[in-house]
Design an enzyme around this catalytic site. Structure first.
Site, PDB file in Angstrom:
ATOM      1  N   GLY A  12       8.027 -15.140  10.940  1.00  0.00           N
ATOM      2  CA  GLY A  12       8.834 -15.581   9.798  1.00  0.00           C
ATOM      3  C   GLY A  12       7.937 -16.115   8.695  1.00  0.00           C
ATOM      4  O   GLY A  12       6.723 -16.305   8.892  1.00  0.00           O
ATOM      5  N   LYS A  18       8.936 -21.778  12.486  1.00  0.00           N
ATOM      6  CA  LYS A  18       8.387 -21.168  13.714  1.00  0.00           C
ATOM      7  C   LYS A  18       7.751 -22.195  14.648  1.00  0.00           C
ATOM      8  O   LYS A  18       8.097 -22.266  15.828  1.00  0.00           O
ATOM      9  CB  LYS A  18       7.309 -20.116  13.352  1.00  0.00           C
ATOM     10  CG  LYS A  18       7.801 -19.002  12.466  1.00  0.00           C
ATOM     11  CD  LYS A  18       6.682 -18.032  12.128  1.00  0.00           C
ATOM     12  CE  LYS A  18       5.562 -18.642  11.336  1.00  0.00           C
ATOM     13  NZ  LYS A  18       5.928 -19.155   9.996  1.00  0.00           N
ATOM     14  N   SER A  86       2.759 -13.340  10.992  1.00  0.00           N
ATOM     15  CA  SER A  86       2.718 -11.927  11.408  1.00  0.00           C
ATOM     16  C   SER A  86       3.643 -11.064  10.540  1.00  0.00           C
ATOM     17  O   SER A  86       4.643 -10.551  11.020  1.00  0.00           O
ATOM     18  CB  SER A  86       3.047 -11.788  12.903  1.00  0.00           C
ATOM     19  OG  SER A  86       4.178 -12.516  13.296  1.00  0.00           O
TER      20      SER A  86
HETATM   21  N1  LIG Z   1      16.663 -25.337  11.364  1.00  0.00           N
HETATM   22  C1  LIG Z   1      15.351 -25.618  11.352  1.00  0.00           C
HETATM   23  N2  LIG Z   1      14.518 -25.020  12.211  1.00  0.00           N
HETATM   24  C2  LIG Z   1      13.187 -25.296  12.167  1.00  0.00           C
HETATM   25  N3  LIG Z   1      12.614 -26.161  11.280  1.00  0.00           N
HETATM   26  C3  LIG Z   1      13.404 -26.776  10.403  1.00  0.00           C
HETATM   27  C4  LIG Z   1      14.802 -26.531  10.386  1.00  0.00           C
HETATM   28  N4  LIG Z   1      15.346 -27.268   9.410  1.00  0.00           N
HETATM   29  C5  LIG Z   1      14.348 -27.953   8.821  1.00  0.00           C
HETATM   30  N5  LIG Z   1      13.167 -27.681   9.429  1.00  0.00           N
HETATM   31  C6  LIG Z   1      11.872 -28.256   9.033  1.00  0.00           C
HETATM   32  O1  LIG Z   1      11.123 -27.238   8.364  1.00  0.00           O
HETATM   33  C7  LIG Z   1       9.731 -27.418   8.606  1.00  0.00           C
HETATM   34  C8  LIG Z   1       9.211 -26.130   9.206  1.00  0.00           C
HETATM   35  O2  LIG Z   1       7.838 -26.255   9.418  1.00  0.00           O
HETATM   36  P1  LIG Z   1       7.073 -25.412  10.537  1.00  0.00           P
HETATM   37  O3  LIG Z   1       7.826 -25.420  11.822  1.00  0.00           O
HETATM   38  O4  LIG Z   1       5.662 -25.912  10.549  1.00  0.00           O
HETATM   39  O5  LIG Z   1       7.152 -23.938   9.922  1.00  0.00           O
HETATM   40  P2  LIG Z   1       6.226 -22.670  10.213  1.00  0.00           P
HETATM   41  O6  LIG Z   1       5.541 -22.883  11.527  1.00  0.00           O
HETATM   42  O7  LIG Z   1       7.209 -21.538  10.210  1.00  0.00           O
HETATM   43  O8  LIG Z   1       5.272 -22.581   9.065  1.00  0.00           O
HETATM   44  C9  LIG Z   1       9.589 -28.601   9.540  1.00  0.00           C
HETATM   45  O9  LIG Z   1       9.317 -29.746   8.770  1.00  0.00           O
HETATM   46  C10 LIG Z   1      10.989 -28.709  10.172  1.00  0.00           C
HETATM   47  O10 LIG Z   1      11.315 -30.010  10.571  1.00  0.00           O
HETATM   48 MG   LIG Z   2       3.449 -22.955  11.944  1.00  0.00          MG
END
Ligand SMILES: Nc1ncnc2c1ncn2[C@@H]1O[C@H](COP(=O)(O)OP(=O)(O)O)[C@@H](O)[C@H]1O
Ligand SMILES: [Mg+2]
Length: 199
Positions: A12, A18, A86
């Protein structure tokens, strides 16, 4: 304890959720005494993939390396949870072909939502042109066409998304069933797997 290995692949946009969901799944599987390992793309870029850029070739190489480790783990009965942007469908499909029990999890949200969650200001820097090839701003993201699990992180909580992943692992016989599968949420997951030809 899990019944067999698997590769659970989160894909994503940056900041779609993720890592957050992957960590929840990881903890739940640890609580169930599973053999499990978490491979987070951003951490792997500081070790196994150190020095790789965000060019198409290097992104493909990054995914190939994570996929290779996941293959080794999963064939030794470990559940490898991988979280990486990815962005290229062909790279993910290559990992799918090289692993057995590949569970693709598409964590979907709009660029605007991902941007609003971005704590490191990466999107803002990309908008200012300081980061070239930034997925969602100046580089492509190819969404999976038939992921085993689809999560819309704009409307679903991270907890609900983690539940969907764990439940799907039960249906694919990676995990023992921990709860009866009768409610409508579970039926929706079952229908999805049926439509993908699993059952
Ligand atoms: N429904 C949700 N699912 C996952 N993360 C969420 C959601 N709503 C808000 N968030 C927030 O969005 C952010 C996502 O960050 P992260 O998990 O590091 O994303 P990625 O790994 O995809 O870059 C976090 O701060 C998380 O708490
Ligand atoms: Mg991440």
């Amino acid at each position: 304890m899990n019944r067999k290995g698997a590769t659970v692949w989160f894909t994503g946009l940056p900041s779609s959720g993720k890592s957050t969901i992957a960590r929840l799944v990881h903890q739940q599987l640890l609580d169930r005494r599973c053999l499990v390992e978490l491979l987070d793309g951003s951490e792997i870029r500081e070790s196994l993939s150190r020095g790789l850029t965000f060019s198409r070739e290097d992104r493909e190489e990054h995914v190939r390396r994570i996929g290779y480790v996941a293959k080794l783990l999963s064939r030794n009965n470990v559940i490898a949870i991988c979280a990486a942007v990815s962005p290229h469908r062909a790279s993910r499909d290559e990992v799918r072909r090289n692993t057995s029990t590949f569970v693709e999890v598409h964590v979907d949200c709009s660029v605007a939502t991902a941007e609003s969650r971005d704590r490191d200001g990466m999107y803002a820097r990309a908008r200012r042109g300081e980061i070239p090839d930034f997925t969602g701003v100046s580089d492509v993201y190819e969404a999976p066409s038939a992921p085993e699990v689809y999560v819309n992180s704009e409307v679903e909580s991270a907890e609900s998304a983690a539940w969907k992943v764990v439940c799907t692992l039960e249906m694919l016989d990676v995990l023992e069933m921990a709860r009866p599968s009768t409610d409508s949420d579970t039926e929706a997951l079952q229908r999805r797997l049926a439509s993908l030809g699993y059952v």
